[in-house]
Design a protein around this motif. Structure first.
Motif, mmCIF file in Angstrom:
data_model
loop_
_atom_site.group_PDB
_atom_site.id
_atom_site.type_symbol
_atom_site.label_atom_id
_atom_site.label_comp_id
_atom_site.label_asym_id
_atom_site.label_seq_id
_atom_site.Cartn_x
_atom_site.Cartn_y
_atom_site.Cartn_z
ATOM 1 N N ASN A 71 0.777 -1.383 -0.032
ATOM 2 C CA ASN A 71 -0.217 -0.094 0.138
ATOM 3 C C ASN A 71 0.834 1.423 0.051
ATOM 4 O OD1 ASN A 71 -2.618 0.706 -0.086
ATOM 5 N ND2 ASN A 71 -2.461 1.714 1.960
ATOM 6 N N SER A 72 2.190 1.290 0.367
ATOM 7 C CA SER A 72 2.967 2.266 0.153
ATOM 8 C C SER A 72 3.787 2.280 -1.169
ATOM 9 C CB SER A 72 4.163 1.918 1.387
ATOM 10 O OG SER A 72 3.690 1.942 2.715
ATOM 11 N N MET A 73 3.369 1.873 -1.975
ATOM 12 C CA MET A 73 3.845 1.929 -3.388
ATOM 13 C C MET A 73 2.609 2.078 -4.419
ATOM 14 S SD MET A 73 6.407 -1.262 -3.236
ATOM 15 C CE MET A 73 7.659 -1.798 -1.939
ATOM 16 N N SER A 74 3.206 3.008 -5.114
ATOM 17 C CA SER A 74 2.124 3.133 -6.506
ATOM 18 C C SER A 74 2.845 2.469 -7.627
ATOM 19 C CB SER A 74 1.965 4.674 -6.826
ATOM 20 O OG SER A 74 1.161 5.246 -5.755
ATOM 21 N N ILE A 75 2.168 1.508 -8.350
ATOM 22 C CA ILE A 75 2.728 0.726 -9.252
ATOM 23 C C ILE A 75 2.065 0.867 -10.523
ATOM 24 C CG2 ILE A 75 3.342 -1.541 -10.108
ATOM 25 C CD1 ILE A 75 3.469 -2.262 -6.987
ATOM 26 N N VAL A 76 2.657 1.141 -11.760
ATOM 27 C CA VAL A 76 2.158 1.331 -13.063
ATOM 28 C C VAL A 76 2.912 -0.137 -13.645
ATOM 29 C CG1 VAL A 76 1.889 2.441 -15.101
ATOM 30 C CG2 VAL A 76 2.058 3.882 -12.998
ATOM 31 N N PRO A 77 2.111 -1.092 -13.948
ATOM 32 C CA PRO A 77 2.929 -2.202 -14.629
ATOM 33 C C PRO A 77 3.054 -2.185 -15.961
ATOM 34 C CG PRO A 77 0.348 -2.388 -14.169
ATOM 35 C CD PRO A 77 0.873 -1.307 -13.621
ATOM 36 N N GLN A 78 4.007 -3.056 -16.492
ATOM 37 C CA GLN A 78 4.348 -2.942 -17.841
ATOM 38 C C GLN A 78 3.063 -3.217 -18.878
ATOM 39 O OE1 GLN A 78 7.496 -5.866 -18.712
ATOM 40 N NE2 GLN A 78 7.740 -5.019 -20.712
ATOM 41 N N ASP A 79 2.397 -4.105 -18.517
ATOM 42 C CA ASP A 79 1.037 -4.436 -19.169
ATOM 43 C C ASP A 79 -0.258 -3.814 -18.382
ATOM 44 O OD1 ASP A 79 -0.951 -5.481 -20.722
ATOM 45 O OD2 ASP A 79 -0.796 -7.653 -20.044
ATOM 46 N N PRO A 80 -0.614 -2.743 -18.561
ATOM 47 C CA PRO A 80 -1.588 -2.134 -17.638
ATOM 48 C C PRO A 80 -3.085 -2.918 -17.647
ATOM 49 C CG PRO A 80 -1.421 -0.705 -19.708
ATOM 50 C CD PRO A 80 -0.105 -1.626 -19.695
ATOM 51 N N PHE A 81 -3.511 -2.911 -16.554
ATOM 52 C CA PHE A 81 -4.649 -3.715 -16.409
ATOM 53 C C PHE A 81 -5.870 -2.791 -16.067
ATOM 54 C CE2 PHE A 81 -8.330 -6.110 -14.556
ATOM 55 C CZ PHE A 81 -8.168 -7.415 -15.585
ATOM 56 N N LEU A 82 -6.688 -2.578 -16.796
ATOM 57 C CA LEU A 82 -7.937 -1.657 -16.274
ATOM 58 C C LEU A 82 -9.224 -2.643 -16.297
ATOM 59 C CD1 LEU A 82 -7.366 1.239 -18.793
ATOM 60 C CD2 LEU A 82 -6.676 1.138 -16.512
ATOM 61 N N PHE A 83 -10.077 -2.133 -15.410
ATOM 62 C CA PHE A 83 -11.389 -2.996 -15.019
ATOM 63 C C PHE A 83 -12.393 -2.387 -16.039
ATOM 64 C CE2 PHE A 83 -8.623 -2.966 -11.531
ATOM 65 C CZ PHE A 83 -8.609 -4.271 -10.960
ATOM 66 N N SER A 84 -13.489 -3.414 -16.066
ATOM 67 C CA SER A 84 -14.707 -2.872 -17.061
ATOM 68 C C SER A 84 -15.506 -2.174 -16.119
ATOM 69 C CB SER A 84 -15.372 -4.335 -16.939
ATOM 70 O OG SER A 84 -14.701 -5.335 -17.955
ATOM 71 N N ASP A 85 -15.187 -0.916 -15.738
ATOM 72 C CA ASP A 85 -15.857 0.134 -15.103
ATOM 73 C C ASP A 85 -15.691 1.281 -15.840
ATOM 74 O OD1 ASP A 85 -17.252 1.302 -12.938
ATOM 75 O OD2 ASP A 85 -16.268 0.117 -11.434
ATOM 76 N N SER A 86 -16.220 2.445 -15.327
ATOM 77 C CA SER A 86 -15.913 3.898 -15.781
ATOM 78 C C SER A 86 -14.382 4.162 -15.770
ATOM 79 C CB SER A 86 -16.746 5.039 -15.012
ATOM 80 O OG SER A 86 -16.610 5.076 -13.755
ATOM 81 N N ILE A 87 -13.983 5.202 -16.614
ATOM 82 C CA ILE A 87 -12.722 5.714 -16.588
ATOM 83 C C ILE A 87 -12.586 6.335 -15.147
ATOM 84 C CG2 ILE A 87 -11.148 7.429 -17.242
ATOM 85 C CD1 ILE A 87 -12.462 7.039 -20.054
ATOM 86 N N LYS A 88 -13.350 6.827 -14.375
ATOM 87 C CA LYS A 88 -13.338 7.460 -13.096
ATOM 88 C C LYS A 88 -13.045 6.573 -12.123
ATOM 89 C CE LYS A 88 -17.143 8.509 -10.849
ATOM 90 N NZ LYS A 88 -18.378 8.963 -10.645
ATOM 91 N N ASN A 89 -13.888 5.571 -12.092
ATOM 92 C CA ASN A 89 -13.531 4.511 -11.198
ATOM 93 C C ASN A 89 -12.208 3.709 -11.296
ATOM 94 O OD1 ASN A 89 -16.106 5.031 -9.739
ATOM 95 N ND2 ASN A 89 -17.090 3.566 -10.842
ATOM 96 N N ASN A 90 -11.882 3.648 -12.643
ATOM 97 C CA ASN A 90 -10.472 3.100 -12.810
ATOM 98 C C ASN A 90 -9.296 4.112 -12.110
ATOM 99 O OD1 ASN A 90 -9.860 0.565 -14.463
ATOM 100 N ND2 ASN A 90 -11.785 1.200 -15.174
ATOM 101 N N ILE A 91 -9.432 5.278 -12.345
ATOM 102 C CA ILE A 91 -8.484 6.270 -11.723
ATOM 103 C C ILE A 91 -8.547 6.168 -10.099
ATOM 104 C CG2 ILE A 91 -7.825 8.550 -11.615
ATOM 105 C CD1 ILE A 91 -8.625 9.031 -14.482
ATOM 106 N N LYS A 92 -9.789 6.100 -9.582
ATOM 107 C CA LYS A 92 -9.921 6.021 -8.244
ATOM 108 C C LYS A 92 -9.655 4.686 -7.641
ATOM 109 C CE LYS A 92 -13.832 7.601 -6.289
ATOM 110 N NZ LYS A 92 -15.463 7.645 -5.741
#
Length: 587
Positions: free
Chosen positions: A419-440
Motif C-alpha cells: 500500500n506504500s507503493m504506487s505501481i504502473v505495470p508494464q501491461d496495464p490492467f483496467l477494469f470493466s468500469d468507468s474511467i473515473k472509477n479506474n483512476i479512483k
C-alpha cells in the motif's frame, strides 16, 4: 467422505440452526406417523363393525370422522414442520455457500504468482462456482434428506416392530440389496462426477481464453478453427455428462423395484399370518402398507442423496486442492510505521524456479529517499525482476537482502508494504468500469477534481474529454475501449492519485509517443520530487532526468551513474542515447 470433513467447521459455526433443524425434523416425523396408526385403527373399526352384525352405523361414522379429522390435522402439522425444516437447513446451506465462496476467493488473493502461472483462469472460476454449488447441495438437500430419512426409518421400524416383529423383518428384507446397490453405484458416480467436473474446467478455461483473445482470433480469422475445437470439447463434456446421468438414472427404477418387493412381501406374508391367526387385526396389514409407502420417498431420495454426496465429494476434493495450497509469499511482518522510501539491494541474486533462469546475479545498489532512479537494459536483463522482488511478488533467498528504511522487506506487514507503493505495470490492467472509477482505484475517496488533476498530469485528460460520456465512459474488458497509450496513461493517473511514498513505473511509456512522454516526464518532476521513484524503461529520454541510472545486462549491473556521466562513457547507455536521438531527429 474424507474430503467433505473440511466442511465440519461450518456445521459447527451454524450448530444451533443445524440442531434446530434436526429437532423440527423429529417433530415432523412424529406427527407423520399418526397417519398409518389412524388409518389402521379406522380399518380395524370397520372390520369389528362388520363382524358384530350391528346395523347402527352412527358410532362408526363418528369414529371415522374423528380419525379423518385427526389425520388432516396431523398432516397439516407435519407439513408445517417440514416447511420449517427446509427453511432452516436449506437456508443454512446458502450461508455455508456464501462463506465457502468467500474463503476460496480470499485464498485465491493470497496465493502467489506461480500459482496463477500453473493454473488456468477458467479452472479457478469453475471451482469457485460449479464446484461450490455441488458442495452446497450436499450441505443443504443431501444433509436435510439424510436426517429426514434416518429419523423416519428409525421411527417407522420402531413402530412396525412394536406391532409385529416377524412381519417387520420380512418387509425389510430388500434393504441389504438396496445398501449394496447404492454402494456400487456411488463409487461409479464419484468417478464419473470427478471426470465431468475436470472436463467442465477445461471447457470453462477454453471459453474464457476465447473471449479474452477475441481480437487476435478475428485478426487471424480463426473463428472456424476455434468453433470446431469448442464443439469437440462440448461433445466430450456432453458424453461425460450423459454417462454420469445414465448411472444416476439407475437409482430410480432400482428403488421402485425394491419398494415394490416390500409391498408384495407385506401383502403375501401378512395375508398368510392373518389366515393362520398370527395377526388378529386386518388393520395391521394396512398399517404396514402405509409404513412401507412412507419409506418410498426416503428410500428413493437416498439414491439421489448418495449421488449428491458423491458429486460433492469430488467437487470438494478439487476445492481442497487449492485451499490446502500454501502461499509462497507469507505475511509474517508486523511493521506498519510510515515508509519514507530509502531502498537498499544487498548482494541480490534470483533464479526462477519454473524456468531455472538466473534473472539477477549478485547486484547491490541504494536508492535514497526522494531519489529518482532509472533502470535500463535489454529484454531479459532482470529489470522487471527487481520490481517483482521489491513488491514481494517473489521473495529473495539465501544471503540476498532487500531493505526499505533499514528494515528487511519481510519485517513489514505485506499489505502495508504494498500500500506504500504506487505501481504502473508494464501491461496495464483496467477494469470493466468507468474511467473515473479506474483512476479512483488508487484512492477510493478521491474527489472529481483530484481525478481530473491526476489525468492531466498523465496527459490523458484531453482524450477523456473527447469521449461522449467523458470520465463516466465505461471501459470494456481489460480496458479494450482505449488504445494502448491511453490505457498506460490512465494507469499512470491511477498511480499518481494514490500519493504513495514509492512510485514504480515498469516500462509504462512504451506505447506513448516521444512528445507525450516528455510532457509526462516533466510532470513527474513536480509531482514526485519528494517521492522515491523507480523507472524501468527502454528509452534514454525517460531516464536522462533521473538522479541515477542503472544499466543491467544478464542480471548484472554493467553501468551506474547520472545521464551526464554515462553519456560520456562507452557502453550500452551511450549507444542507446545516440541511436534514439538520431531517430528523433530523423522523425
Amino acid at each position: 467422505m474424507k474430503e467433505l470433513q473440511y466442511l465440519n467447521k461450518y456445521f459447527i459455526k451454524y450448530k444451533y440452526r443445524f440442531l434446530f433443524g434436526i429437532i423440527i425434523t423429529i417433530v415432523a416425523q412424529i406427527f407423520a406417523l399418526y397417519t398409518p396408526e389412524l388409518v389402521g385403527k379406522s380399518i380395524s373399526s370397520i372390520e369389528a363393525f362388520l363382524k358384530s352384525g350391528n346395523k347402527d352405523t352412527s358410532l362408526l361414522k363418528k369414529e371415522l370422522f374423528q380419525n379423518i379429522a385427526l389425520i388432516f390435522i396431523c398432516t397439516l402439522i407435519a407439513g408445517f414442520f417440514t416447511f420449517l425444516m427446509r427453511q432452516t437447513l436449506i437456508v443454512m446451506s446458502r450461508f455455508v455457500e456464501f462463506d465457502l465462496k468467500n474463503e476460496v476467493f480470499n485464498h485465491y488473493q493470497n496465493l502467489s504468482q506461480n500459482f496463477y502461472k500453473r493454473n488456468r483462469t477458467g479452472d479457478l472460476m469453475n471451482r469457485i462456482s460449479e464446484d461450490v454449488g455441488k458442495v452446497r447441495m450436499y450441505v443443504g438437500p443431501a444433509v436435510m434428506y439424510t436426517i429426514n430419512t434416518v429419523i423416519r426409518f428409525a421411527a417407522i421400524i420402531i413402530s412396525m416392530s412394536a406391532i409385529n416383529v416377524k412381519l417387520t423383518i420380512y418387509s425389510l428384507l430388500p434393504l441389504p440389496i438396496l445398501s449394496y446397490s447404492i454402494f456400487v453405484l456411488s463409487k461409479r458416480i464419484n468417478k464419473k462426477s470427478t471426470e465431468y467436473q475436470q472436463n467442465l474446467s477445461t471447457l470453462s478455461s477454453f471459453t474464457q481464453e476465447f473471449f479474452s483473445g477475441i481480437r487476435v482470433i478475428k485478426a487471424y480469422a480463426l473463428e472456424k478453427d476455434r468453433n470446431n475445437h469448442f464443439i469437440k470439447l462440448s461433445e466430450i463434456s456432453k458424453q461425460k455428462n450423459l454417462s454420469l446421468a445414465k448411472t444416476q438414472a439407475l437409482f430410480g427404477p432400482l428403488m421402485i423395484l425394491l419398494i415394490g418387493l416390500s409391498y408384495l412381501i407385506v401383502i403375501y406374508v401378512g395375508g398368510q399370518m392373518y389366515v393362520k391367526g398370527e395377526i388378529k387385526d386386518i388393520g395391521v396389514i394396512a398399517k404396514f402398507l402405509l409404513y412401507i409407502g412412507m419409506l418410498v420417498w426416503p428410500v428413493a431420495s437416498f439414491g439421489w442423496v448418495s449421488s449428491l454426496v458423491q458429486e460433492a465429494e469430488a467437487s470438494q476434493k478439487r476445492i481442497n486442492e487449492f485451499l490446502l495450497e500454501q502461499p509462497e509469499i507469507q505475511n509474517v511482518g508486523h511493521i506498519t510505521t510510515e515508509i519514507e522510501g530509502k531502498i537498499t539491494f544487498e548482494n541480490v541474486s534470483y533464479i526462477y524456479d519454473d524456468t531455472n533462469i538466473q534473472a539477477l546475479d549478485d547486484i547491490s545498489f541504494t536508492i535514497n529517499k526522494g531519489e529518482t532512479v532509472a533502470i535500463l537494459g535489454k529484454t531479459g536483463s532482470g529489470k522487471s525482476t527487481i520490481l517483482s522482488l521489491l513488491t514481494r511478488i517473489h521473495d529473495v533467498k539465501g544471503n540476498s537482502k532487500i531493505k526499505i528504511d533499514g528494515h528487511n522487506l519481510t519485517e513489514y506487514d505485506l499489505y502495508h508494504l504494498r500500500n506504500s507503493m504506487s505501481i504502473v505495470p508494464q501491461d496495464p490492467f483496467l477494469f470493466s468500469d468507468s474511467i473515473k472509477n479506474n483512476i479512483k482505484f488508487g484512492k477510493e475517496d478521491a474527489t472529481y477534481e483530484e481525478i481530473v488533476t491526476a489525468a492531466k498530469m498523465a496527459v490523458v485528460d484531453d482524450n477523456i474529454q473527447s469521449f461522449t460520456n467523458k470520465y463516466e465512459t465505461i471501459l470494456g474488458e481489460r480496458g479494450i475501449t482505449l488504445s494502448g497509450g491511453q490505457k498506460q496513461r490512465v494507469s499512470i493517473a491511477r498511480a499518481i492519485i494514490k500519493e504513495a511514498p514509492i512510485l514504480i513505473l515498469d516500462d509504462c511509456l512504451s506505447a506513448v509517443d516521444t512528445e507525450t512522454e516528455e510532457k509526462i516526464v516533466n510532470n513527474f518532476k513536480t509531482i514526485f520530487n519528494k517521492k522515491t521513484t523507480i523507472i524501468v524503461t527502454h528509452r534514454a529520454s525517460a531516464a536522462k532526468n533521473a538522479n541515477k541510472i542503472i544499466v543491467l545486462d544478464s542480471g548484472k549491473i554493467v553501468q551506474e551513474g547520472t545521464h551526464n556521466q554515462l553519456v560520456t562513457q562507452e557502453g550500452f547507455y551511450k549507444d542507446l542515447y545516440i541511436k534514439q536521438l538520431s531517430e528523433k531527429e530523423n522523425a
